[in-house]
Each structure stands twice: as C-alpha cells, then as structure tokens.
Design an enzyme around this catalytic site. Structure first.
Site, PDB file in Angstrom:
ATOM      1  N   GLU A  24       0.843  -1.205   0.000  1.00  0.00           N
ATOM      2  CA  GLU A  24       0.000   0.000   0.000  1.00  0.00           C
ATOM      3  C   GLU A  24       0.873   1.249   0.000  1.00  0.00           C
ATOM      4  OE1 GLU A  24      -2.490   1.918  -0.738  1.00  0.00           O
ATOM      5  OE2 GLU A  24      -3.976   0.774   0.409  1.00  0.00           O
ATOM      6  N   ARG A 107      -7.050   0.763  13.026  1.00  0.00           N
ATOM      7  CA  ARG A 107      -5.673   1.052  12.613  1.00  0.00           C
ATOM      8  C   ARG A 107      -5.701   2.174  11.594  1.00  0.00           C
ATOM      9  NH1 ARG A 107      -4.736  -0.526   7.459  1.00  0.00           N
ATOM     10  NH2 ARG A 107      -5.778  -2.362   6.588  1.00  0.00           N
ATOM     11  N   ASN A 109      -4.801   3.758   7.929  1.00  0.00           N
ATOM     12  CA  ASN A 109      -4.710   3.213   6.584  1.00  0.00           C
ATOM     13  C   ASN A 109      -3.985   4.204   5.672  1.00  0.00           C
ATOM     14  OD1 ASN A 109      -5.222   0.923   4.975  1.00  0.00           O
ATOM     15  ND2 ASN A 109      -6.903   1.962   3.934  1.00  0.00           N
ATOM     16  N   ASP A 127     -10.892  -5.167  11.397  1.00  0.00           N
ATOM     17  CA  ASP A 127     -11.684  -6.337  11.016  1.00  0.00           C
ATOM     18  C   ASP A 127     -12.570  -6.059   9.799  1.00  0.00           C
ATOM     19  OD1 ASP A 127     -10.654  -7.939  13.043  1.00  0.00           O
ATOM     20  OD2 ASP A 127     -12.188  -7.313  14.488  1.00  0.00           O
ATOM     21  N   GLU A 128     -12.562  -4.825   9.309  1.00  0.00           N
ATOM     22  CA  GLU A 128     -13.297  -4.429   8.102  1.00  0.00           C
ATOM     23  C   GLU A 128     -14.792  -4.700   8.223  1.00  0.00           C
ATOM     24  OE1 GLU A 128     -11.401  -6.183   4.707  1.00  0.00           O
ATOM     25  OE2 GLU A 128      -9.409  -5.465   5.274  1.00  0.00           O
ATOM     26  N   ASN A 154      -9.776   5.184   2.223  1.00  0.00           N
ATOM     27  CA  ASN A 154      -8.632   5.215   1.306  1.00  0.00           C
ATOM     28  C   ASN A 154      -8.494   6.606   0.718  1.00  0.00           C
ATOM     29  OD1 ASN A 154      -6.864   2.816   0.653  1.00  0.00           O
ATOM     30  ND2 ASN A 154      -8.864   1.821   0.791  1.00  0.00           N
ATOM     31  N   ASP A 210      -9.911   1.477  -4.037  1.00  0.00           N
ATOM     32  CA  ASP A 210      -8.778   1.515  -3.113  1.00  0.00           C
ATOM     33  C   ASP A 210      -8.129   2.895  -3.198  1.00  0.00           C
ATOM     34  OD1 ASP A 210      -6.307   0.634  -1.585  1.00  0.00           O
ATOM     35  OD2 ASP A 210      -7.355  -1.269  -1.725  1.00  0.00           O
TER      36      ASP A 210
END
Length: 304
Positions: A24, A107, A109, A127-128, A154, A210
């Site tokens: 990423e 977290r 990103n 955990d999305e 994102n 993304d």
C-alpha cells in the site's frame, strides 16, 4: 464508450516480486530516486531504488498504513498504534502521537501530504466490519477529525489547484469529493464516482475503490481491489480509461521519475485463495508502467 475503447495500452511489469500481503501507499522520493511503500499486515516499510534496482526493508512498530516524507528529513509513518517519526539513518521509530487510543480495533490506513505540507490520513476497523473509521488532518494546529462513518478509508488526494479533496469509502465503492479551502477545511461532500455492481461477476463486481491519486491535469487514478487494475476518471467524474493488471488486487499508484510519468503500483495477496495465487503468482508485487501524462510532485510534511 465501450469498455474496450477505454483500456489504456500500457505495458505493466513487475519490478519487485516481494509477495506483499497488503502492499500500500507508494510515494516517490526524488531526493534518493526511490519509491517507498508499506506492507500493512507485515508491518514492513520497503524502499525500491529506481536507478539501480536495489531493495531495502524495515520493520515498523505495528501494522503501518502509510509513509510520508518530512521537509526536515526522514518520514512520518502511520501505524496501528499512532504516528511515528522514522529516521532513515538510524532506523529508529519514535512515537509522535496516538490517534485513536479509545478504538483498539482500529488502525491507520492510507495517507497523503498536500501542497501546504499538511498530512491527511484515514483510520479504519482492522476487522473491516464496523464504521469506526475517520478522515483526519494533521498540521501545525494539531490533529482534527474531518469526516467519519467509514469502515475502510482510502486516500485522500487533492486536485492540482488545491480546491478539491477526494476520499474513498472502499466498501461502499464510492469516491467522494469535497470542497477544500485555503485553511484546510472541507465542505460540500458529494459522490464523485461509484463502481457499478450490476452486470458483473459476483461476489466483487468491478472491485472496490482503493487508493486514489490525482495527476497534473486533475484526473483521478483509482486503484481497484479485486478489480484487476486502475480506473482513471476525468475531473467531472467520467471514467475515461482503464489500466489492466495481471493481478486482481491493486491498492495504489504513484507517479515517479524525472518527468513524473513512470507509474509504480502496489498490490496485495490478501483475500486470495491458493488457487488465486497459483493463477496470479505476482500478487503482492510492486509494478510499473509508463504513462502519457505526468503526476503531481510528492509534497513533504512541514510542521514536524
């Protein structure tokens, strides 16, 4: 316009087959002619020297979502446990600030530095599953939450004139646009582009929005997770081209090189089955292609 007419004839090649779990956030560092990026799940920072092809890696204190350069040298790294100063010469990580200590399941990103040296980044549920993610701005005034109610964030990215900020809601398959003023305040949230789930093979359709990047003409290049490539949208939100990849999970691109026309893209093996990996053995690699338009310069954080 038919899909076939939108496919850009770029030769995409893998320059580093490192098999990242979740590559990423590539950035271009003109100072050392290198592309820097992270592997989130492996807590790794990677450096690829484009001049000689050398490769280096460092281990971050916790899963790291982005790396951003500082004007004073070194980097700021966004990790699960907060923002860290990363000193290249020593390899040391020093905690700058915690971000969401009250949300241990979150977290950090993706991240971005704008032309005024302000750092923008998002948080997300690791955990999305839950909409606990938010968009933040971090500058000399401190940390400020700018938007919330995201499961996976994102971006963001900013237009060349500095007046529009783009930020993605990955699970909703949407790119939002905001009006951005000189003080770094955002208003006028609206849908800029949306992926169509109709008429496409389940379960992922066209994939998921993304990482976004804006080129020098204001086009938004958006990587597609489970989408086998990158979409390019004109400033009015119209899809104008697609770049196809040999792997399904493309996470973000960066414009690099002297003319900012060499594109590097991170990819991921996350979410792929053993059969998927066998069919796309380069998943998780760092890829490159030559574009026909230049990107914007990589800006640096100026307040830390």
């Amino acid at each position: 316009m038919q899909d076939g007419n939108m496919v850009a004839n770029f030769e995409v090649t893998c320059v580093w087959d490192l098999k990242a779990t979740l590559g990423e956030g590539p950035i271009w560092s003109a100072k050392d002619h290198a592309v820097w990026f992270v592997d989130i799940k492996s807590s790794k920072i990677h450096r690829y020297d484009v001049s000689i092809g050398s490769k280096q890696s460092w281990t971050a204190p916790s899963p790291c979502g982005f790396i951003a350069p500082r004007k004073r040298g070194g980097f700021v790294v966004g990790c699960k446990t907060g923002l860290y100063l990363f000193e290249l010469k020593t390899g040391a990580f020093d905690l700058l600030t915690h971000i969401e200590p009250h949300l241990p399941g979150n977290r950090l990103n993706d991240g971005f530095v704008d032309a005024k040296g302000r750092l923008w980044f998002g948080s997300m549920d690791d955990d999305e599953a839950n909409p606990t993610g938010a968009l933040y701005r971090y500058d000399a005034r401190g940390l400020k939450k700018m938007d919330d109610d995201y499961v996976i964030t994102n971006g963001p990215a900013v237009s060349p004139d500095g007046k529009t900020l783009y930020h993605n809601d990955t699970l909703k398959k949407v790119i939002y646009a905001f009006d951005l003023d000189d003080d770094g305040e955002i208003t006028g949230k609206r849908v800029f582009a949306r992926l169509d789930t109709e008429g496409h093979t389940p379960p992922h359709g066209e994939g998921y929005m993304d990482g976004p990047v804006v080129d020098s003409a204001g086009n938004v290049w958006n990587a597609l997770f489970f989408g086998w490539g990158v979409n390019c949208y004109a400033p009015d939100g119209q899809l104008i081209r697609r770049v196809k990849f040999p792997v399904s999970n493309v996470t973000k691109i960066a414009f690099a090189g002297r003319d900012l026309k060499t594109v590097y893209a991170t990819t991921a093996a996350k979410g792929l089955s053993a059969d998927d990996i066998a069919a796309q053995p380069l998943a998780g690699g760092l890829f490159s292609f030559e574009a026909d338009i230049s990107g914007q310069p990589q800006y640096e954080i100026d307040h830390v």
